[in-house]
Design a protein around this motif. Structure first.
Motif, PDB file in Angstrom:
ATOM      1  N   GLY A  18     -24.919  -3.263  -4.222  1.00 40.13           N
ATOM      2  CA  GLY A  18     -24.281  -4.349  -4.955  1.00 40.13           C
ATOM      3  C   GLY A  18     -23.244  -5.071  -4.121  1.00 40.13           C
ATOM      4  O   GLY A  18     -23.073  -4.808  -2.935  1.00 40.13           O
ATOM      5  N   ALA A  19     -22.543  -5.978  -4.779  1.00 40.66           N
ATOM      6  CA  ALA A  19     -21.542  -6.780  -4.102  1.00 40.66           C
ATOM      7  C   ALA A  19     -20.198  -6.062  -4.142  1.00 40.66           C
ATOM      8  O   ALA A  19     -19.852  -5.448  -5.150  1.00 40.66           O
ATOM      9  CB  ALA A  19     -21.413  -8.147  -4.781  1.00 40.66           C
ATOM     10  N   PRO A  20     -19.452  -6.131  -3.071  1.00 39.06           N
ATOM     11  CA  PRO A  20     -18.107  -5.538  -3.090  1.00 39.06           C
ATOM     12  C   PRO A  20     -17.263  -6.178  -4.190  1.00 39.06           C
ATOM     13  O   PRO A  20     -17.320  -7.390  -4.392  1.00 39.06           O
ATOM     14  CB  PRO A  20     -17.536  -5.883  -1.709  1.00 39.06           C
ATOM     15  CG  PRO A  20     -18.698  -6.201  -0.855  1.00 39.06           C
ATOM     16  CD  PRO A  20     -19.764  -6.753  -1.773  1.00 39.06           C
ATOM     17  N   VAL A  21     -16.516  -5.348  -4.917  1.00 42.96           N
ATOM     18  CA  VAL A  21     -15.637  -5.869  -5.963  1.00 42.96           C
ATOM     19  C   VAL A  21     -14.225  -6.101  -5.433  1.00 42.96           C
ATOM     20  O   VAL A  21     -13.399  -6.734  -6.091  1.00 42.96           O
ATOM     21  CB  VAL A  21     -15.584  -4.922  -7.184  1.00 42.96           C
ATOM     22  CG1 VAL A  21     -16.958  -4.815  -7.837  1.00 42.96           C
ATOM     23  CG2 VAL A  21     -15.086  -3.530  -6.815  1.00 42.96           C
ATOM     24  N   PHE A  22     -13.951  -5.598  -4.243  1.00 43.23           N
ATOM     25  CA  PHE A  22     -12.596  -5.676  -3.709  1.00 43.23           C
ATOM     26  C   PHE A  22     -12.650  -5.387  -2.212  1.00 43.23           C
ATOM     27  O   PHE A  22     -13.339  -4.468  -1.781  1.00 43.23           O
ATOM     28  CB  PHE A  22     -11.713  -4.620  -4.412  1.00 43.23           C
ATOM     29  CG  PHE A  22     -10.311  -4.501  -3.893  1.00 43.23           C
ATOM     30  CD1 PHE A  22      -9.345  -5.438  -4.215  1.00 43.23           C
ATOM     31  CD2 PHE A  22      -9.945  -3.432  -3.076  1.00 43.23           C
ATOM     32  CE1 PHE A  22      -8.052  -5.319  -3.740  1.00 43.23           C
ATOM     33  CE2 PHE A  22      -8.647  -3.309  -2.596  1.00 43.23           C
ATOM     34  CZ  PHE A  22      -7.699  -4.262  -2.940  1.00 43.23           C
ATOM     35  N   LYS A  23     -11.949  -6.220  -1.443  1.00 40.72           N
ATOM     36  CA  LYS A  23     -11.782  -5.919  -0.021  1.00 40.72           C
ATOM     37  C   LYS A  23     -10.294  -6.037   0.294  1.00 40.72           C
ATOM     38  O   LYS A  23      -9.733  -7.133   0.218  1.00 40.72           O
ATOM     39  CB  LYS A  23     -12.585  -6.894   0.851  1.00 40.72           C
ATOM     40  CG  LYS A  23     -14.092  -6.731   0.682  1.00 40.72           C
ATOM     41  CD  LYS A  23     -14.877  -7.382   1.797  1.00 40.72           C
ATOM     42  CE  LYS A  23     -14.679  -8.885   1.826  1.00 40.72           C
ATOM     43  NZ  LYS A  23     -15.406  -9.497   2.968  1.00 40.72           N
ATOM     44  N   GLY A  24      -9.670  -4.908   0.552  1.00 38.89           N
ATOM     45  CA  GLY A  24      -8.232  -4.930   0.691  1.00 38.89           C
ATOM     46  C   GLY A  24      -7.738  -4.213   1.929  1.00 38.89           C
ATOM     47  O   GLY A  24      -8.444  -3.414   2.553  1.00 38.89           O
ATOM     48  N   GLN A  25      -6.515  -4.539   2.242  1.00 35.91           N
ATOM     49  CA  GLN A  25      -5.774  -3.840   3.293  1.00 35.91           C
ATOM     50  C   GLN A  25      -4.503  -3.333   2.639  1.00 35.91           C
ATOM     51  O   GLN A  25      -3.684  -4.125   2.162  1.00 35.91           O
ATOM     52  CB  GLN A  25      -5.470  -4.812   4.437  1.00 35.91           C
ATOM     53  CG  GLN A  25      -4.536  -4.261   5.504  1.00 35.91           C
ATOM     54  CD  GLN A  25      -4.439  -5.190   6.704  1.00 35.91           C
ATOM     55  OE1 GLN A  25      -5.442  -5.701   7.196  1.00 35.91           O
ATOM     56  NE2 GLN A  25      -3.234  -5.446   7.175  1.00 35.91           N
ATOM     57  N   GLY A  44     -14.008  -1.902  -2.160  1.00 40.61           N
ATOM     58  CA  GLY A  44     -14.371  -1.419  -3.484  1.00 40.61           C
ATOM     59  C   GLY A  44     -15.824  -1.756  -3.783  1.00 40.61           C
ATOM     60  O   GLY A  44     -16.246  -2.896  -3.626  1.00 40.61           O
ATOM     61  N   MET A  45     -16.565  -0.729  -4.188  1.00 40.19           N
ATOM     62  CA  MET A  45     -17.967  -0.931  -4.582  1.00 40.19           C
ATOM     63  C   MET A  45     -18.136  -0.420  -6.013  1.00 40.19           C
ATOM     64  O   MET A  45     -17.408   0.474  -6.442  1.00 40.19           O
ATOM     65  CB  MET A  45     -18.900  -0.163  -3.645  1.00 40.19           C
ATOM     66  CG  MET A  45     -18.922  -0.694  -2.211  1.00 40.19           C
ATOM     67  SD  MET A  45     -19.607  -2.371  -2.059  1.00 40.19           S
ATOM     68  CE  MET A  45     -21.356  -2.085  -2.393  1.00 40.19           C
ATOM     69  N   PRO A  46     -19.115  -0.977  -6.761  1.00 43.89           N
ATOM     70  CA  PRO A  46     -19.321  -0.515  -8.135  1.00 43.89           C
ATOM     71  C   PRO A  46     -19.607   0.987  -8.156  1.00 43.89           C
ATOM     72  O   PRO A  46     -20.523   1.454  -7.474  1.00 43.89           O
ATOM     73  CB  PRO A  46     -20.536  -1.314  -8.613  1.00 43.89           C
ATOM     74  CG  PRO A  46     -20.657  -2.471  -7.663  1.00 43.89           C
ATOM     75  CD  PRO A  46     -20.071  -2.026  -6.363  1.00 43.89           C
ATOM     76  N   ALA A  47     -18.831   1.724  -8.952  1.00 37.12           N
ATOM     77  CA  ALA A  47     -18.989   3.186  -8.998  1.00 37.12           C
ATOM     78  C   ALA A  47     -20.377   3.566  -9.497  1.00 37.12           C
ATOM     79  O   ALA A  47     -20.927   4.595  -9.080  1.00 37.12           O
ATOM     80  CB  ALA A  47     -17.924   3.801  -9.896  1.00 37.12           C
ATOM     81  N   PRO A  89     -10.756   0.449 -12.475  1.00 38.01           N
ATOM     82  CA  PRO A  89     -11.780   1.267 -13.126  1.00 38.01           C
ATOM     83  C   PRO A  89     -13.178   0.765 -12.772  1.00 38.01           C
ATOM     84  O   PRO A  89     -13.383  -0.432 -12.570  1.00 38.01           O
ATOM     85  CB  PRO A  89     -11.490   1.100 -14.623  1.00 38.01           C
ATOM     86  CG  PRO A  89     -10.702  -0.154 -14.736  1.00 38.01           C
ATOM     87  CD  PRO A  89      -9.963  -0.327 -13.440  1.00 38.01           C
ATOM     88  N   GLY A  90     -14.107   1.680 -12.682  1.00 40.17           N
ATOM     89  CA  GLY A  90     -15.493   1.274 -12.426  1.00 40.17           C
ATOM     90  C   GLY A  90     -15.807   1.023 -10.974  1.00 40.17           C
ATOM     91  O   GLY A  90     -16.896   0.554 -10.648  1.00 40.17           O
TER      92      GLY A  90
END
Ligand SMILES: [Zn+2]
Ligand SMILES: [Zn+2]
Length: 135
Positions: A18-25, A44-47, A89-90
């Motif tokens: 799936g698509a990343p839900v979050f890309k953080g540093q 972050g990837m969908p759990a 969450p998720g």
């Protein structure tokens, strides 16, 4: 997007879709322990699409915090694979360095917890920064 990765010794392997839900540093003090001192690069990837394909992680959750994350890591080599956060969450927050191809990260969409940023940390230009987390 299909992603595969694992720990340094190979005892743990995982896959996610799936698509990343979050890309953080993340510059938080806690991440500095995990990363070796620099900020942590997290995707972050969908759990629901994430699973271990080899091995099972050891987990750690702090007991002294109100909303602690749970960290999952290799009991053999100590590589931290991901965190599960009540604030996201998720999603599983994968350590980018455990991906077979870390270049898919591309860079953070946001920089968080600059309240704990060290003078030797670098923030990429043009990326939104937050003292803690947005909102
Ligand atoms: Zn390992
Ligand atoms: Zn952090």
């Amino acid at each position: 997007m299909g992603l595969d990765g694992g720990c340094y010794c190979g005892a743990l392997r995982y896959t996610a879709e799936g698509a990343p839900v979050f890309k953080g540093q993340c510059h938080c003090r806690e991440c500095q322990y995990i990363s070796g001192g620099h900020p942590n690069a997290v995707m972050g990837m969908p759990a629901a699409t994430f699973s271990y394909t080899k091995g099972a992680p050891k987990t750690f959750t702090r007991k002294d915090l109100p909303n602690p994350v749970t960290r999952e890591f290799c009991a053999e080599c100590g590589t931290h694979i991901l965190a599960r956060s009540p604030g996201v969450p998720g999603a599983v927050l994968l350590k980018v360095g455990t991906l077979d191809d870390p270049s898919v990260y591309g860079g953070p969409q946001m920089v968080i917890f600059t309240c704990d940023k060290q003078a030797f940390h670098h923030v990429p230009p043009g990326v939104p920064t937050f003292e803690r987390v947005p909102g």
